[in-house]
Design a protein around this motif. Sequence first.
Motif, PDB file in Angstrom:
ATOM      1  N   THR A 254      14.767  -6.350   6.662  1.00 43.11           N
ATOM      2  CA  THR A 254      15.126  -4.944   6.704  1.00 43.11           C
ATOM      3  C   THR A 254      16.263  -4.710   7.709  1.00 43.11           C
ATOM      4  OG1 THR A 254      14.212  -2.759   7.010  1.00 43.11           O
ATOM      5  CG2 THR A 254      13.423  -4.420   8.486  1.00 43.11           C
TER       6      THR A 254
ATOM      7  N   VAL B 197      14.003  -2.035   1.671  1.00 42.83           N
ATOM      8  CA  VAL B 197      13.674  -3.260   0.924  1.00 42.83           C
ATOM      9  C   VAL B 197      13.905  -3.022  -0.572  1.00 42.83           C
ATOM     10  CG1 VAL B 197      11.795  -4.834   0.279  1.00 42.83           C
ATOM     11  CG2 VAL B 197      12.018  -4.084   2.650  1.00 42.83           C
TER      12      VAL B 197
ATOM     13  N   ARG C 262       8.936  -9.380  -0.814  1.00 48.22           N
ATOM     14  CA  ARG C 262       8.280  -8.852   0.387  1.00 48.22           C
ATOM     15  C   ARG C 262       9.345  -8.605   1.446  1.00 48.22           C
ATOM     16  NH1 ARG C 262       3.049  -7.060   0.267  1.00 48.22           N
ATOM     17  NH2 ARG C 262       2.562  -7.880   2.335  1.00 48.22           N
ATOM     18  N   GLY C 263       9.067  -7.662   2.315  1.00 46.27           N
ATOM     19  CA  GLY C 263      10.015  -7.338   3.382  1.00 46.27           C
ATOM     20  C   GLY C 263       9.573  -7.951   4.697  1.00 46.27           C
TER      21      GLY C 263
ATOM     22  N   SER D 104       0.838  -1.196   0.000  1.00 41.69           N
ATOM     23  CA  SER D 104       0.000   0.000   0.000  1.00 41.69           C
ATOM     24  C   SER D 104       0.880   1.255   0.000  1.00 41.69           C
ATOM     25  CB  SER D 104      -0.897   0.046   1.248  1.00 41.69           C
ATOM     26  OG  SER D 104      -1.436  -1.202   1.544  1.00 41.69           O
ATOM     27  N   PHE D 105       2.013   1.189   0.669  1.00 41.89           N
ATOM     28  CA  PHE D 105       2.961   2.312   0.714  1.00 41.89           C
ATOM     29  C   PHE D 105       2.263   3.626   1.074  1.00 41.89           C
ATOM     30  CE2 PHE D 105       4.375  -0.738  -2.574  1.00 41.89           C
ATOM     31  CZ  PHE D 105       5.533  -1.182  -1.971  1.00 41.89           C
TER      32      PHE D 105
ATOM     33  N   GLY E  14      11.682   1.989   5.841  1.00 40.23           N
ATOM     34  CA  GLY E  14      11.728   0.524   5.800  1.00 40.23           C
ATOM     35  C   GLY E  14      11.465   0.010   4.392  1.00 40.23           C
TER      36      GLY E  14
HETATM   37  P1  ADP Z   1       0.458  -4.111   2.740  1.00 37.22           P
HETATM   38  O1  ADP Z   1      -0.628  -3.249   3.278  1.00 37.22           O
HETATM   39  O2  ADP Z   1       0.134  -4.763   1.440  1.00 37.22           O
HETATM   40  O3  ADP Z   1       1.101  -5.042   3.748  1.00 37.22           O
HETATM   41  P2  ADP Z   1       2.637  -2.333   3.148  1.00 37.22           P
HETATM   42  O4  ADP Z   1       2.895  -1.097   2.388  1.00 37.22           O
HETATM   43  O5  ADP Z   1       2.249  -2.203   4.576  1.00 37.22           O
HETATM   44  O6  ADP Z   1       1.570  -3.078   2.314  1.00 37.22           O
HETATM   45  O7  ADP Z   1       3.878  -3.307   3.073  1.00 37.22           O
HETATM   46  C1  ADP Z   1       4.402  -3.770   1.855  1.00 37.22           C
HETATM   47  C2  ADP Z   1       5.588  -4.693   2.114  1.00 37.22           C
HETATM   48  O8  ADP Z   1       6.637  -3.969   2.737  1.00 37.22           O
HETATM   49  C3  ADP Z   1       5.289  -5.869   3.042  1.00 37.22           C
HETATM   50  O9  ADP Z   1       6.057  -6.986   2.615  1.00 37.22           O
HETATM   51  C4  ADP Z   1       5.802  -5.407   4.360  1.00 37.22           C
HETATM   52  O10 ADP Z   1       6.169  -6.488   5.183  1.00 37.22           O
HETATM   53  C5  ADP Z   1       7.013  -4.616   3.929  1.00 37.22           C
HETATM   54  N1  ADP Z   1       7.390  -3.606   4.901  1.00 37.22           N
HETATM   55  C6  ADP Z   1       6.634  -2.629   5.417  1.00 37.22           C
HETATM   56  N2  ADP Z   1       7.334  -1.892   6.302  1.00 37.22           N
HETATM   57  C7  ADP Z   1       8.579  -2.438   6.343  1.00 37.22           C
HETATM   58  C8  ADP Z   1       9.765  -2.167   7.084  1.00 37.22           C
HETATM   59  N3  ADP Z   1       9.825  -1.199   7.985  1.00 37.22           N
HETATM   60  N4  ADP Z   1      10.835  -2.949   6.864  1.00 37.22           N
HETATM   61  C9  ADP Z   1      10.761  -3.962   5.976  1.00 37.22           C
HETATM   62  N5  ADP Z   1       9.690  -4.283   5.268  1.00 37.22           N
HETATM   63  C10 ADP Z   1       8.603  -3.534   5.434  1.00 37.22           C
END
Ligand code: ADP
Length: 173
Positions: free
Chosen positions: A122, A24, A91-92, A13-14, A20
């Motif tokens: 991360t 990634v 994915r992170g 969603s970003f 973070g």
């Molecule tokens: P969603 O709502 O689809 O989970 P996000 O934008 O929250 O979308 O996350 C997208 C990806 O980035 C996911 O794999 C999430 O685990 C990863 N992610 C989010 N924040 C971090 C972070 N601080 N460090 C590493 N990975 C992250």
Amino acid sequence: MENKKITAIFPGSFDPITNGHIDVIRRGNKLFDNLIIAVGQNPGKSEFFSKDERVRMIRELTADMPRVTVQSYDCLTVKFAAEIKADVMLRGLRNLSDVEYEFQLAMTNRTVAGIETVFVMTSEEYGYVNSTMVRQIALLGGDVSKLIPESVYQQLRQKIKKTSHTMDTDVPE
Ligand code: ADP
């Protein structure tokens, strides 16, 4: 498979993109030939920045990474991944609690669409950062400047100013 170029999709969603996420993306940029950042909407989360705003911000932040492109999508993530011919999903992982959810998601995606997921961890310093917390802290007047890129921080502040202004004028006395 030899010499095949690998295209990865990094969906999320970003909202907003955090340090973070950038961490990634930088790691993914070193691993794959093409990395497509796919900006979608998690049905369980409401939108703060519009998709266009998010795409624009991420494009600016990744302008120095020639292998990275940014696109938005509305359909199921695996469907979009197939449309753009992605080989893997990136994915992170932040911590152990991410593992459970991400494991389930990766297994489901592999079962329904046959796509593999590659995880990167991360940097420790970003292990606790998530977009929801960033939004909540910022809305309550906290300083999130260390958690998100400077350009995103400025846009977040502006958005909050505008939102609270609209709320002020909307609320009848
Ligand atoms: P969603 O709502 O689809 O989970 P996000 O934008 O929250 O979308 O996350 C997208 C990806 O980035 C996911 O794999 C999430 O685990 C990863 N992610 C989010 N924040 C971090 C972070 N601080 N460090 C590493 N990975 C992250």
